[in-house]
Scaffold this motif. Sequence first.
Motif, mmCIF file in Angstrom:
data_model
loop_
_atom_site.group_PDB
_atom_site.id
_atom_site.type_symbol
_atom_site.label_atom_id
_atom_site.label_comp_id
_atom_site.label_asym_id
_atom_site.label_seq_id
_atom_site.Cartn_x
_atom_site.Cartn_y
_atom_site.Cartn_z
ATOM 1 N N ALA A 1 14.087 28.447 -15.988
ATOM 2 C CA ALA A 1 14.088 29.322 -14.819
ATOM 3 C C ALA A 1 15.126 28.780 -13.842
ATOM 4 O O ALA A 1 15.176 27.578 -13.586
ATOM 5 C CB ALA A 1 12.723 29.357 -14.166
ATOM 6 N N SER A 2 15.953 29.656 -13.290
ATOM 7 C CA SER A 2 17.044 29.200 -12.428
ATOM 8 C C SER A 2 16.548 28.527 -11.151
ATOM 9 O O SER A 2 17.232 27.691 -10.583
ATOM 10 C CB SER A 2 17.959 30.364 -12.075
ATOM 11 N N ASP A 3 15.361 28.871 -10.685
ATOM 12 C CA ASP A 3 14.866 28.304 -9.430
ATOM 13 C C ASP A 3 13.583 27.497 -9.608
ATOM 14 O O ASP A 3 12.806 27.351 -8.680
ATOM 15 C CB ASP A 3 14.624 29.417 -8.426
ATOM 16 N N GLY A 4 13.380 26.963 -10.786
ATOM 17 C CA GLY A 4 12.139 26.230 -11.017
ATOM 18 C C GLY A 4 12.274 25.191 -12.104
ATOM 19 O O GLY A 4 13.373 24.844 -12.516
ATOM 20 N N PRO A 5 11.136 24.711 -12.590
ATOM 21 C CA PRO A 5 11.140 23.657 -13.602
ATOM 22 C C PRO A 5 11.415 24.202 -14.997
ATOM 23 O O PRO A 5 11.454 25.407 -15.215
ATOM 24 C CB PRO A 5 9.711 23.127 -13.522
ATOM 25 N N LEU A 6 11.609 23.291 -15.929
ATOM 26 C CA LEU A 6 11.656 23.651 -17.343
ATOM 27 C C LEU A 6 10.217 23.703 -17.838
ATOM 28 O O LEU A 6 9.452 22.767 -17.621
ATOM 29 C CB LEU A 6 12.408 22.589 -18.156
ATOM 30 N N LEU A 7 9.852 24.785 -18.490
ATOM 31 C CA LEU A 7 8.512 24.918 -19.047
ATOM 32 C C LEU A 7 8.599 24.640 -20.538
ATOM 33 O O LEU A 7 9.347 25.304 -21.250
ATOM 34 C CB LEU A 7 7.963 26.315 -18.787
ATOM 35 N N VAL A 8 7.849 23.648 -20.995
ATOM 36 C CA VAL A 8 7.892 23.214 -22.389
ATOM 37 C C VAL A 8 6.507 23.376 -22.985
ATOM 38 O O VAL A 8 5.515 22.930 -22.395
ATOM 39 C CB VAL A 8 8.325 21.735 -22.498
ATOM 40 N N GLU A 9 6.438 24.022 -24.154
ATOM 41 C CA GLU A 9 5.162 24.123 -24.844
ATOM 42 C C GLU A 9 4.749 22.725 -25.284
ATOM 43 O O GLU A 9 5.533 22.007 -25.892
ATOM 44 C CB GLU A 9 5.274 25.056 -26.046
ATOM 45 N N GLY A 10 3.537 22.332 -24.968
ATOM 46 C CA GLY A 10 3.069 20.989 -25.233
ATOM 47 C C GLY A 10 2.315 20.902 -26.537
ATOM 48 O O GLY A 10 2.164 21.892 -27.222
ATOM 49 N N PRO A 11 1.838 19.743 -26.858
ATOM 50 C CA PRO A 11 1.973 18.485 -26.137
ATOM 51 C C PRO A 11 3.398 17.931 -26.235
ATOM 52 O O PRO A 11 4.152 18.316 -27.122
ATOM 53 C CB PRO A 11 0.985 17.556 -26.840
ATOM 54 N N VAL A 12 3.762 17.063 -25.291
ATOM 55 C CA VAL A 12 5.125 16.533 -25.248
ATOM 56 C C VAL A 12 5.120 15.026 -24.999
ATOM 57 O O VAL A 12 4.171 14.472 -24.454
ATOM 58 C CB VAL A 12 5.981 17.205 -24.146
ATOM 59 N N GLU A 13 6.205 14.406 -25.409
ATOM 60 C CA GLU A 13 6.552 13.029 -25.057
ATOM 61 C C GLU A 13 7.901 13.098 -24.369
ATOM 62 O O GLU A 13 8.829 13.706 -24.887
ATOM 63 C CB GLU A 13 6.726 12.158 -26.299
ATOM 64 N N VAL A 14 8.003 12.476 -23.187
ATOM 65 C CA VAL A 14 9.249 12.454 -22.438
ATOM 66 C C VAL A 14 9.708 11.010 -22.339
ATOM 67 O O VAL A 14 8.952 10.144 -21.879
ATOM 68 C CB VAL A 14 9.069 13.049 -21.026
ATOM 69 N N VAL A 15 10.939 10.747 -22.755
ATOM 70 C CA VAL A 15 11.506 9.406 -22.645
ATOM 71 C C VAL A 15 12.304 9.357 -21.344
ATOM 72 O O VAL A 15 13.259 10.105 -21.157
ATOM 73 C CB VAL A 15 12.413 9.067 -23.848
ATOM 74 N N MET A 16 11.883 8.483 -20.435
ATOM 75 C CA MET A 16 12.511 8.354 -19.127
ATOM 76 C C MET A 16 13.801 7.537 -19.241
ATOM 77 O O MET A 16 14.062 6.910 -20.266
ATOM 78 C CB MET A 16 11.532 7.690 -18.146
ATOM 79 N N GLU A 17 14.585 7.541 -18.163
ATOM 80 C CA GLU A 17 15.864 6.823 -18.155
ATOM 81 C C GLU A 17 15.708 5.334 -18.448
ATOM 82 O O GLU A 17 16.567 4.733 -19.075
ATOM 83 C CB GLU A 17 16.566 7.000 -16.809
ATOM 84 N N ASP A 18 14.594 4.749 -18.000
ATOM 85 C CA ASP A 18 14.381 3.311 -18.218
ATOM 86 C C ASP A 18 13.742 2.998 -19.566
ATOM 87 O O ASP A 18 13.437 1.858 -19.868
ATOM 88 C CB ASP A 18 13.539 2.720 -17.090
ATOM 89 N N GLY A 19 13.526 4.050 -20.382
ATOM 90 C CA GLY A 19 12.987 3.848 -21.720
ATOM 91 C C GLY A 19 11.489 4.010 -21.831
ATOM 92 O O GLY A 19 10.951 4.025 -22.940
ATOM 93 N N THR A 20 10.783 4.104 -20.715
ATOM 94 C CA THR A 20 9.343 4.317 -20.788
ATOM 95 C C THR A 20 9.062 5.725 -21.316
ATOM 96 O O THR A 20 9.866 6.637 -21.145
ATOM 97 C CB THR A 20 8.656 4.141 -19.422
ATOM 98 N N VAL A 21 7.922 5.865 -21.966
ATOM 99 C CA VAL A 21 7.532 7.147 -22.551
ATOM 100 C C VAL A 21 6.327 7.688 -21.784
ATOM 101 O O VAL A 21 5.338 6.985 -21.591
ATOM 102 C CB VAL A 21 7.189 6.988 -24.041
ATOM 103 N N VAL A 22 6.451 8.933 -21.336
ATOM 104 C CA VAL A 22 5.382 9.614 -20.616
ATOM 105 C C VAL A 22 4.907 10.747 -21.509
ATOM 106 O O VAL A 22 5.725 11.485 -22.060
ATOM 107 C CB VAL A 22 5.902 10.162 -19.272
ATOM 108 N N THR A 23 3.589 10.889 -21.676
ATOM 109 C CA THR A 23 3.061 11.931 -22.559
ATOM 110 C C THR A 23 2.169 12.889 -21.788
ATOM 111 O O THR A 23 1.596 12.546 -20.749
ATOM 112 C CB THR A 23 2.254 11.328 -23.720
ATOM 113 N N SER A 24 2.071 14.102 -22.314
ATOM 114 C CA SER A 24 1.146 15.098 -21.800
ATOM 115 C C SER A 24 0.612 15.891 -22.975
ATOM 116 O O SER A 24 1.375 16.300 -23.854
ATOM 117 C CB SER A 24 1.836 16.035 -20.807
ATOM 118 N N ASP A 25 -0.682 16.132 -22.981
ATOM 119 C CA ASP A 25 -1.276 16.903 -24.065
ATOM 120 C C ASP A 25 -1.607 18.336 -23.638
ATOM 121 O O ASP A 25 -2.296 19.054 -24.341
ATOM 122 C CB ASP A 25 -2.518 16.209 -24.620
#
Length: 64
Positions: free
Chosen positions: A12-36
């Motif tokens: 969406a041009s004026d909002g967040p990216l919507l991702v069908e879950g569950p997801v794992e996100v790798v942050m810039e520092d290498g940590t992994v954040v998950t959501s189910d």
Amino acid sequence: MPRRVPRRVTVASDGPLLVEGPVEVVMEDGTVVTSDRFCVALCTCRRTLRPPFCDTSHRRRKRD
């Protein structure tokens, strides 16, 4: 080997990216954040207080 089903990402041009879950996100520092959750909102404006997840900080609040 199981068939891989692609994840759907909605942009969406004026909002967040919507991702069908569950997801794992790798942050810039290498940590992994998950959501189910079944759908995850990832912040693109970097105003969130809960990176990488959107907390709607990008919305402008109008005073009454």
